[in-house]
Motif scaffolding. Structure first.
Motif, mmCIF file in Angstrom:
data_model
loop_
_atom_site.group_PDB
_atom_site.id
_atom_site.type_symbol
_atom_site.label_atom_id
_atom_site.label_comp_id
_atom_site.label_asym_id
_atom_site.label_seq_id
_atom_site.Cartn_x
_atom_site.Cartn_y
_atom_site.Cartn_z
ATOM 1 N N GLY A 154 0.823 -1.205 0.000
ATOM 2 C CA GLY A 154 0.000 0.000 0.000
ATOM 3 C C GLY A 154 0.853 1.250 0.000
ATOM 4 N N ARG A 155 1.909 1.238 0.815
ATOM 5 C CA ARG A 155 2.783 2.428 0.892
ATOM 6 C C ARG A 155 3.461 2.668 -0.461
ATOM 7 N NH1 ARG A 155 3.440 0.302 6.166
ATOM 8 N NH2 ARG A 155 5.286 -0.911 5.615
ATOM 9 N N ALA A 156 3.848 1.573 -1.151
ATOM 10 C CA ALA A 156 4.499 1.734 -2.459
ATOM 11 C C ALA A 156 3.539 2.383 -3.450
ATOM 12 C CB ALA A 156 4.963 0.370 -2.984
ATOM 13 N N ALA A 157 2.268 1.982 -3.410
ATOM 14 C CA ALA A 157 1.281 2.544 -4.349
ATOM 15 C C ALA A 157 0.973 4.000 -4.004
ATOM 16 C CB ALA A 157 0.003 1.709 -4.328
ATOM 17 N N LEU A 158 0.979 4.309 -2.706
ATOM 18 C CA LEU A 158 0.628 5.678 -2.283
ATOM 19 C C LEU A 158 1.742 6.684 -2.579
ATOM 20 C CD1 LEU A 158 -1.081 5.132 1.196
ATOM 21 C CD2 LEU A 158 -2.165 6.016 -0.877
ATOM 22 N N ALA A 159 2.989 6.186 -2.678
ATOM 23 C CA ALA A 159 4.125 7.101 -2.860
ATOM 24 C C ALA A 159 3.909 7.934 -4.122
ATOM 25 C CB ALA A 159 5.419 6.295 -2.961
ATOM 26 N N GLY A 160 3.837 9.207 -3.953
ATOM 27 C CA GLY A 160 3.660 10.122 -5.089
ATOM 28 C C GLY A 160 2.242 10.136 -5.637
ATOM 29 N N HIS A 161 1.324 9.417 -5.008
ATOM 30 C CA HIS A 161 -0.055 9.352 -5.523
ATOM 31 C C HIS A 161 -1.012 9.185 -4.339
ATOM 32 C CE1 HIS A 161 -2.613 7.826 -9.148
ATOM 33 N NE2 HIS A 161 -3.263 8.654 -8.393
ATOM 34 N N PRO A 162 -1.086 10.216 -3.453
ATOM 35 C CA PRO A 162 -1.853 10.057 -2.202
ATOM 36 C C PRO A 162 -3.350 9.805 -2.417
ATOM 37 C CG PRO A 162 -0.957 12.309 -2.436
ATOM 38 C CD PRO A 162 -0.390 11.509 -3.555
ATOM 39 N N ASP A 163 -3.900 10.229 -3.592
ATOM 40 C CA ASP A 163 -5.345 9.993 -3.842
ATOM 41 C C ASP A 163 -5.565 8.764 -4.710
ATOM 42 O OD1 ASP A 163 -5.890 12.351 -2.540
ATOM 43 O OD2 ASP A 163 -5.688 13.539 -4.385
ATOM 44 N N HIS A 164 -4.619 7.858 -4.723
ATOM 45 C CA HIS A 164 -4.697 6.674 -5.594
ATOM 46 C C HIS A 164 -6.092 6.038 -5.536
ATOM 47 C CE1 HIS A 164 -3.551 3.084 -7.659
ATOM 48 N NE2 HIS A 164 -2.268 3.393 -7.659
ATOM 49 N N PRO A 165 -6.746 5.784 -6.727
ATOM 50 C CA PRO A 165 -8.090 5.183 -6.697
ATOM 51 C C PRO A 165 -8.071 3.707 -6.309
ATOM 52 C CG PRO A 165 -7.340 5.390 -8.982
ATOM 53 C CD PRO A 165 -6.299 6.054 -8.106
ATOM 54 N N GLY A 166 -6.859 3.125 -6.272
ATOM 55 C CA GLY A 166 -6.751 1.708 -5.918
ATOM 56 C C GLY A 166 -7.151 0.802 -7.065
ATOM 57 N N SER A 167 -6.951 -0.486 -6.833
ATOM 58 C CA SER A 167 -7.371 -1.506 -7.801
ATOM 59 C C SER A 167 -7.496 -2.797 -7.023
ATOM 60 C CB SER A 167 -6.334 -1.669 -8.911
ATOM 61 O OG SER A 167 -5.189 -2.304 -8.392
ATOM 62 N N LEU A 168 -8.182 -3.777 -7.613
ATOM 63 C CA LEU A 168 -8.294 -5.068 -6.931
ATOM 64 C C LEU A 168 -6.915 -5.679 -6.738
ATOM 65 C CD1 LEU A 168 -11.529 -6.605 -8.462
ATOM 66 C CD2 LEU A 168 -11.058 -6.257 -6.046
ATOM 67 N N GLY A 169 -6.031 -5.489 -7.743
ATOM 68 C CA GLY A 169 -4.683 -6.062 -7.660
ATOM 69 C C GLY A 169 -3.914 -5.537 -6.459
ATOM 70 N N ILE A 170 -4.025 -4.229 -6.186
ATOM 71 C CA ILE A 170 -3.311 -3.647 -5.035
ATOM 72 C C ILE A 170 -3.949 -4.120 -3.723
ATOM 73 C CG2 ILE A 170 -2.731 -1.495 -3.833
ATOM 74 C CD1 ILE A 170 -2.699 -0.107 -6.598
ATOM 75 N N ALA A 171 -5.274 -4.130 -3.693
ATOM 76 C CA ALA A 171 -5.967 -4.537 -2.460
ATOM 77 C C ALA A 171 -5.657 -5.998 -2.128
ATOM 78 C CB ALA A 171 -7.474 -4.320 -2.603
ATOM 79 N N ILE A 172 -5.528 -6.840 -3.162
ATOM 80 C CA ILE A 172 -5.157 -8.245 -2.918
ATOM 81 C C ILE A 172 -3.757 -8.297 -2.308
ATOM 82 C CG2 ILE A 172 -4.599 -10.465 -4.026
ATOM 83 C CD1 ILE A 172 -6.808 -9.855 -6.102
ATOM 84 N N SER A 173 -2.806 -7.516 -2.881
ATOM 85 C CA SER A 173 -1.443 -7.512 -2.327
ATOM 86 C C SER A 173 -1.474 -7.154 -0.847
ATOM 87 C CB SER A 173 -0.569 -6.472 -3.047
ATOM 88 O OG SER A 173 -0.427 -6.784 -4.400
ATOM 89 N N GLU A 174 -2.261 -6.154 -0.488
ATOM 90 C CA GLU A 174 -2.299 -5.707 0.913
ATOM 91 C C GLU A 174 -2.852 -6.802 1.830
ATOM 92 O OE1 GLU A 174 -2.387 -1.485 1.888
ATOM 93 O OE2 GLU A 174 -3.895 -1.325 0.304
ATOM 94 N N ALA A 175 -3.949 -7.431 1.382
ATOM 95 C CA ALA A 175 -4.576 -8.457 2.233
ATOM 96 C C ALA A 175 -3.678 -9.688 2.344
ATOM 97 C CB ALA A 175 -5.940 -8.834 1.660
ATOM 98 N N VAL A 176 -3.013 -10.054 1.246
ATOM 99 C CA VAL A 176 -2.104 -11.218 1.279
ATOM 100 C C VAL A 176 -0.933 -10.924 2.205
ATOM 101 C CG1 VAL A 176 -0.435 -12.532 -0.113
ATOM 102 C CG2 VAL A 176 -2.739 -12.129 -0.997
#
Ligand SMILES: Cc1ncc(COP(=O)(O)O)c(C=O)c1O
Length: 453
Positions: free
Chosen positions: A193-215
């Motif tokens: 999550g922190r990697a995705a947020l870096a430089g993109h604090p309003d990131h809309p997210g994706s299922l792929g990122i949310a899966i990484s976080e939960a895993v």
């Protein structure tokens, strides 16, 4: 004689087995590969995330698996679900086609997702787990797992895709009502999550990122497992109760489908409806066309490549052979949050490659046009995901109007849209746009697919 709208089964007629299509296929699906060694994964590789009962179902060679009594008892809270004959939609369309829809919006979560959430929670509780983590796109899966966890005494932590978290506060509150904790994904709680947020604090997210976080959250904790709402073999198998019931219901009215249509995100509701009918088709007893419908803004089957790719964005999951847009692909924040997944279930991808099914992609404004026609004739407000199946059903019905054919069309109305009214608002006030994927953007995303596997 009065027209029959609902074809219902008694609780005593509910199927008591799930159907595993794998042994009936003309060729076995390619195995998942270990992300490090690129060797096929074994049960031990999956053990940090899943209980052994589910791992054994994932690789099972048995055609049927008995549904445990504890799961059947929960299923009976809303199952068997009704099959509807869409008489009013047929009349509104002026079509000679006979349209049936299997309605899963009667479940407590409002969709088909509890069909797998309940057994997943049951097997994890049986294995002594304390907590489950998961992702959710539309919010339907998070709601389903939160409910299932509370029924089996487990804690539940949900990473909700940012776009959906922002659009649907009441989904989050429903998940919390069932006792789960919800995080907006990408979150600062995980490395992914922190990697995705870096430089993109309003990131809309994706299922792929949310899966990484939960895993990631589950892998770091011995008493915590991860639960996935789609894509994997065992998840698709749990959904086959939908198609098994529909077979019994159509037999009651003496109809056989010529065309079966379902929307596909990761593929579980489509598989749930279609696989039992595909078994009958492969056995030569019926011959329906089976067609998946995906959003034009996330067209994995129709424009993706068939290759080994990661199931998540951070590359933590095994490599799955599937139709993929590349695990870095971030779909536009279309309203059908549950269809914003870069890949497709390996089993569906394989069956598509075998030529046993078809696929089309439809832009969202046509889908919402179909949804309004449906709501204004049948009286149910569909979830944004199955509006894709309804749009294709209406296209098929229009072809019947042209040719005069009286085809039987069966579709899955896999959820209601009561928490998705902001999407309807965007359609009604004319601000909804069709977000198509350019060739250039697709080419960039596909560069992320691992080469040489
Ligand atoms: C109502 C509904 N339909 C369909 C989907 C797509 O998932 P799947 O393709 O696994 O059915 C979702 C996912 O969240 C959903 O909520």
């Amino acid at each position: 004689m009065a027209e029959q709208h609902k074809i219902v089964l008694d609780e005593s007629e509910m199927p008591t087995r799930w159907y595993n299509i794998v042994p009936d296929l003309p060729a076995p699906p390619p195995p998942p590969l270990h992300p490090g060694t690129h060797e096929p994964v074994g049960p031990a590789d999956l053990a940090p995330l899943f209980p052994m009962d589910l791992i054994l179902q994932e690789v099972s060679g048995d055609s049927y698996i008995d549904i445990p009594d504890e799961v059947l008892d929960v299923y009976r809270l809303w199952r068997p679900s009704p099959l509807y004959r869409a008489h009013r939609l047929e009349k509104a369309l002026g079509t000679p086609a006979r349209i049936y829809y299997k309605y899963e919006g009667v479940s407590p979560a409002g969709s088909h997702k509890p069909n797998t959430a309940v057994p997943q929670a049951y097997y994890n509780a049986k294995a002594g787990m304390r907590r489950l983590t998961t992702e959710t796109g539309a919010g339907q899966w998070g709601t389903a797992l939160a409910l299932a966890c509370t029924l089996f005494g487990l804690e539940c932590e949900v990473w909700q895709v940012g776009a959906s978290y922002d659009q649907k506060p009441y989904r989050r509150l429903m998940i919390e009502t069932f006792g789960a904790t919800v995080h907006r994904s990408p979150s600062p709680l995980t490395e992914s999550g922190r990697a995705a947020l870096a430089g993109h604090p309003d990131h809309p997210g994706s299922l792929g990122i949310a899966i990484s976080e939960a895993v990631e959250a589950a892998a770091g904790s011995a008493d915590t497992n991860y639960a996935l709402g789609s894509v994997l073999n065992h998840v698709l198998m749990h959904q086959t109760i939908i198609g098994e019931e529909a077979l019994l219901q159509l037999a009651k009215v003496g109809d056989t489908p010529n065309v079966i249509v379902g929307c596909t995100g990761g593929g579980s509701n489509f598989a749930g409806l279609a696989f039992p009918f595909l078994r009958e088709k492969m056995a030569g007893r019926i011959d329906p066309v089976i067609r998946a419908v995906e959003p034009a803004s996330c067209p994995s089957l129709t424009r993706g490549v068939y290759a080994y790719d990661f199931g998540d964005t951070a590359g933590l999951t095994p490599l799955l052979k599937m139709h993929t847009l590349g695990h870095d692909f971030i779909p536009d924040p279309i309203h059908a949050g549950g269809l914003r997944y870069h890949g497709m279930a390996p089993l569906i991808s394989h069956i598509y490659e075998l030529g046993l099914m078809e696929a089309v992609a439809i832009p969202q404004t046509e889908c919402f046009d179909a949804a309004l026609r449906f709501a204004r004739s049948e009286g149910i407000v569909p979830a944004p995901e199955p509006t894709h199946a309804l749009a294709e059903t209406i296209r098929e019905a229009a072809r019947c109007t042209e040719t005069g054919e009286e085809k039987v069309i069966l579709t899955a109305l896999c959820g209601h849209g009561h928490f998705d009214m902001a999407a309807y608002g965007a359609y009604l006030d004319g601000t909804m746009r069709d977000e198509l994927v350019s060739e250039e953007r697709l080419a960039v995303a596909l560069q992320g697919v691992p080469a040489g596997l």
